[in-house]
Write an enzyme that holds these catalytic residues in place. Structure first.
Site, PDB file in Angstrom:
ATOM      1  CG  HIS A  51      28.764  41.364 -13.876  1.00 39.02           C
ATOM      2  ND1 HIS A  51      28.118  42.499 -14.325  1.00 39.02           N
ATOM      3  CD2 HIS A  51      27.872  40.707 -13.092  1.00 39.02           C
ATOM      4  CE1 HIS A  51      26.888  42.528 -13.832  1.00 39.02           C
ATOM      5  NE2 HIS A  51      26.709  41.460 -13.086  1.00 39.02           N
ATOM      6  CG  ASP A  61      28.847  33.658 -38.474  1.00 43.04           C
ATOM      7  OD1 ASP A  61      29.430  32.734 -37.885  1.00 43.04           O
ATOM      8  OD2 ASP A  61      27.761  33.513 -39.057  1.00 43.04           O
ATOM      9  CG  HIS A 112      19.451  42.572 -14.900  1.00 48.64           C
ATOM     10  ND1 HIS A 112      20.294  42.062 -15.872  1.00 48.64           N
ATOM     11  CD2 HIS A 112      20.143  42.497 -13.742  1.00 48.64           C
ATOM     12  CE1 HIS A 112      21.427  41.679 -15.322  1.00 48.64           C
ATOM     13  NE2 HIS A 112      21.372  41.941 -14.037  1.00 48.64           N
ATOM     14  CE  LYS A 165      22.890  45.936 -14.908  1.00 48.05           C
ATOM     15  NZ  LYS A 165      22.658  44.522 -15.254  1.00 48.05           N
ATOM     16  CG  ASP A 199      21.054  66.903 -23.634  1.00 49.57           C
ATOM     17  OD1 ASP A 199      20.249  67.030 -22.698  1.00 49.57           O
ATOM     18  OD2 ASP A 199      22.141  67.501 -23.685  1.00 49.57           O
ATOM     19  CE  LYS A 258      25.223  41.500 -17.153  1.00 46.68           C
ATOM     20  NZ  LYS A 258      25.554  40.424 -16.289  1.00 46.68           N
TER      21      LYS A 258
END
Length: 470
Positions: free
Chosen positions: A388, A395, A212, A214, A219, A390
Site C-alpha cells: 500500500h 536517481d 486522501h 494523512k 506543536d 506510495k
C-alpha cells in the site's frame, strides 16, 4: 413518455457538451460524452455526481486563509529565509516542483523513514504524548477498532491536559466511523470535523473528490506524512491480506511548517476558520541538514499538480526511477514519459501488489503491462502481503514518500501530500527499502496479460475505460 425521453436526451446532449469543455483528459471527455448521449437516463445523474473535475470553493477559501495568515507568517518569514535551500547556479531540477508546491525547499531538517504500521504508529503515539501546545491530526480513513481506539484515547488524554487537538477526517473514507467515537473526542475538548466536500451551493453532489491526506503535526515542530490510515489492517491484522506493507516519514525542522500549512488550509475549508498554531520555524534538534520539499496537491490547484509531479520526476531521471504504488492506472502522458525514460536507458521499475483490494484498478493495470514492457519498463508484483506504500526514488537525487497513488484519482480528484527528500543518507535508506521489497516480489512476464483468457482481458479493458472516475 415522449416528453420525458426528449428531456432526457436534451440533458444528455447538454451534459455531453459540458464534459467535452471541462473534463481534464481526452479519454475522460470521450467516455463521458458517448455515455451521456447514448444512455442519458443513467449517465446524466452519474456525470453530475462523479464527473466534476474542479473543486469549487476551496480556492476562494484558500485565498481568504492566506490573507488571514499573512500577519502570522510575515513574522516568521525572516527566520524561515535562513532555512531556504540556496539554488545552485544553472538549471535547478527542483524548480518545477517548488513552483507546483508554492513552497521552497528548506534545509536543517531531519527525516526518519518509518516502515510499516508498528514503527509508524509507535512514532506517532510518542509524538502525541510529547505534545505541549497542539496536535493536528488528519487521516483519510479512521476506524473504530483497536488501533483507532488507542489513538483516540491518546488524543483524549492530551485534550484533557489542555493541549489543543484538531481532528480532521474524510467523510467518505471514514464513513463507518461511529458518532460515539467523535463525540468522546469532543467531550474531552478536541475539535472534530469532516472535510465536508459537499459544502456550498455548487457542491451538493460533489462526492467524487476525496481528501486522501494523512498528516499529523505536533506543536509545529514535528510532522508525519505517508500512506498509513488508522485501522488494524495497517498493523498487519487484516484477515484477508495479512501483512500490510506501507511507509511513512517523520519530519523535524522547518519543513514541518509546510505540512502544517496544508492542514490549516484543509481545516479552514472544513470549518471556515483557522486553528491556533505556531509559525516560527525551528531547525531539527539532532542537527541534521536534510533538504525537504513538502508538495500538497489537489483538484483545487491551478495545475494538475500530482500528475505533473510524477511526469517531472520521470522526465528528470537519468539513471533510475523506481515507483511503488498499490494502483497503476496512468494517463497517456505519464505512460509516454515512462516509455521514453526506459527507451533512453533509465532503469524504470514499478512495484505494485500481487493481490487486489479494489478490483477495477487491479484489472485496469494489466492493460498497461505489454506496452510498457516493450519499452523496457519492469514491473514487480509484491508477494509478501498487500503493498500500500506510495514511494518514488529518482536517481541518487531525491526520494519521495506520501499519499499519492499512481492513478487518475490521485492525479486529479484527491487532495494528496508528498514529502520529497534530497539527502544522500535518506536516499540510500529508501534504496535499501526498495531492494528489500523487490526481493519479495515477482517480475511480471510477457504473458501476464496476453496469456490470460479472453474474458479476463475483456474485463481488464472495460475496467480501463472507467479509469477517469476510478
Amino acid at each position: 413518455m415522449s416528453l420525458i425521453i426528449l428531456v432526457a436526451e436534451i440533458l444528455g446532449v447538454i451534459s455531453a457538451v459540458d464534459a467535452v469543455m471541462k473534463t481534464r483528459t481526452s479519454q475522460g471527455a470521450i467516455a463521458w460524452a458517448v455515455s451521456l448521449v447514448t444512455f442519458p437516463y443513467v449517465a446524466v445523474p452519474l456525470y453530475w455526481v462523479l464527473g466534476r473535475s474542479e473543486f469549487h470553493g476551496y480556492v476562494q477559501a484558500h485565498r481568504i486563509a492566506d490573507l488571514a495568515l499573512d500577519p502570522a507568517i510575515e513574522e516568521s518569514v525572516a527566520v524561515l529565509e535562513q532555512y531556504v535551500l540556496e539554488r545552485p547556479p544553472g538549471p535547478y531540477p527542483a524548480a518545477a516542483a517548488e513552483r507546483l508546491a508554492a513552497i521552497p525547499t528548506t534545509h536543517a531538517n531531519s527525516v526518519q523513514l518509518l516502515v510499516d504500521g508498528e514503527e509508524t504508529f509507535a512514532s506517532i503515539e510518542e509524538g502525541i504524548a510529547s505534545a505541549q501546545e497542539y496536535i493536528l491530526f488528519q487521516f483519510f480513513i479512521v476506524k473504530d477498532d483497536e488501533l483507532g481506539r488507542r489513538l483516540q484515547q491518546a488524543l483524549i488524554a492530551k485534550a484533557r491536559e489542555g493541549v489543543r487537538v484538531s481532528f480532521l477526517y474524510d467523510e467518505v473514507g471514514s464513513h463507518a466511523l461511529p458518532r460515539r467515537y467523535k463525540d468522546e473526542l469532543r467531550e474531552a475538548g478536541a475539535e472534530v470535523y469532516n472535510f465536508h466536500t459537499r459544502q456550498g451551493p455548487r457542491n451538493r453532489f460533489q462526492i467524487n473528490f476525496r481528501n486522501h491526506r494523512k498528516v499529523v503535526v505536533v506543536d509545529g515542530r514535528t510532522a508525519w506524512v505517508g500512506g498509513h490510515n488508522v485501522g488494524d489492517e495497517y498493523m498487519g491484522k487484516s484477515p484477508k491480506f495479512g501483512y500490510w506493507r506501507d511507509t511513512h516519514v517523520r519530519i523535524d525542522g522547518p519543513a514541518v511548517l509546510a505540512a502544517q500549512l496544508s492542514f490549516v488550509e484543509d481545516w479552514n475549508w472544513a470549518t471556515g476558520r483557522l486553528p491556533q498554531v505556531d509559525w516560527v520555524p525551528d531547525p531539527a534538534p539532532d542537527g541534521a541538514d536534510m533538504p525537504v520539499l513538502i508538495l500538497p496537491t489537489g483538484p483545487a490547484d491551478e495545475f494538475e499538480s500530482a500528475a505533473l509531479m510524477f511526469t517531472h520526476a520521470i522526465s528528470s531521471a537519468r539513471e533510475r526511477i523506481w515507483i511503488a504504488s498499490p494502483y497503476f492506472v496512468p494517463d497517456e502522458g505519464i505512460m509516454s514519459a515512462l516509455q521514453l525514460a526506459a527507451l533512453r536507458g533509465v532503469d524504470v521499475r514499478i512495484l505494485i501488489p500481487d493481490v487486489a483490494d479494489h478490483m477495477l484498478v487491479y484489472l485496469a493495470a494489466f492493460t498497461y503491462f505489454d506496452d510498457a514492457r516493450k519499452a523496457g519498463v519492469q514491473f514487480y508484483k509484491y508477494t509478501g502481503g498487500f503493498l500500500h506504500q506510495k514511494a518514488v526514488l529518482i536517481d541518487d537525487l531525491a526520494a519521495g514518500v506520501g499519499t499519492a497513488n499512481f492513478d487518475n484519482r490521485s492525479f486529479r480528484l484527491n487532495f494528496e501530500i508528498t514529502a520529497l527528500v534530497g539527502d544522500p543518507g535518506f536516499i540510500d535508506e529508501v534504496d535499501r527499502m526498495f531492494e528489500s521489497d523487490f526481493a519479495q516480489s515477482r517480475i511480471v512476464g510477457p504473458d501476464e496479460y496476453s496469456g490470460r483468457p479472453f474474458w479476463f482481458r475483456l474485463a481488464a479493458r472495460v475496467a480501463r475505460l472507467t479509469a477517469p472516475i476510478q
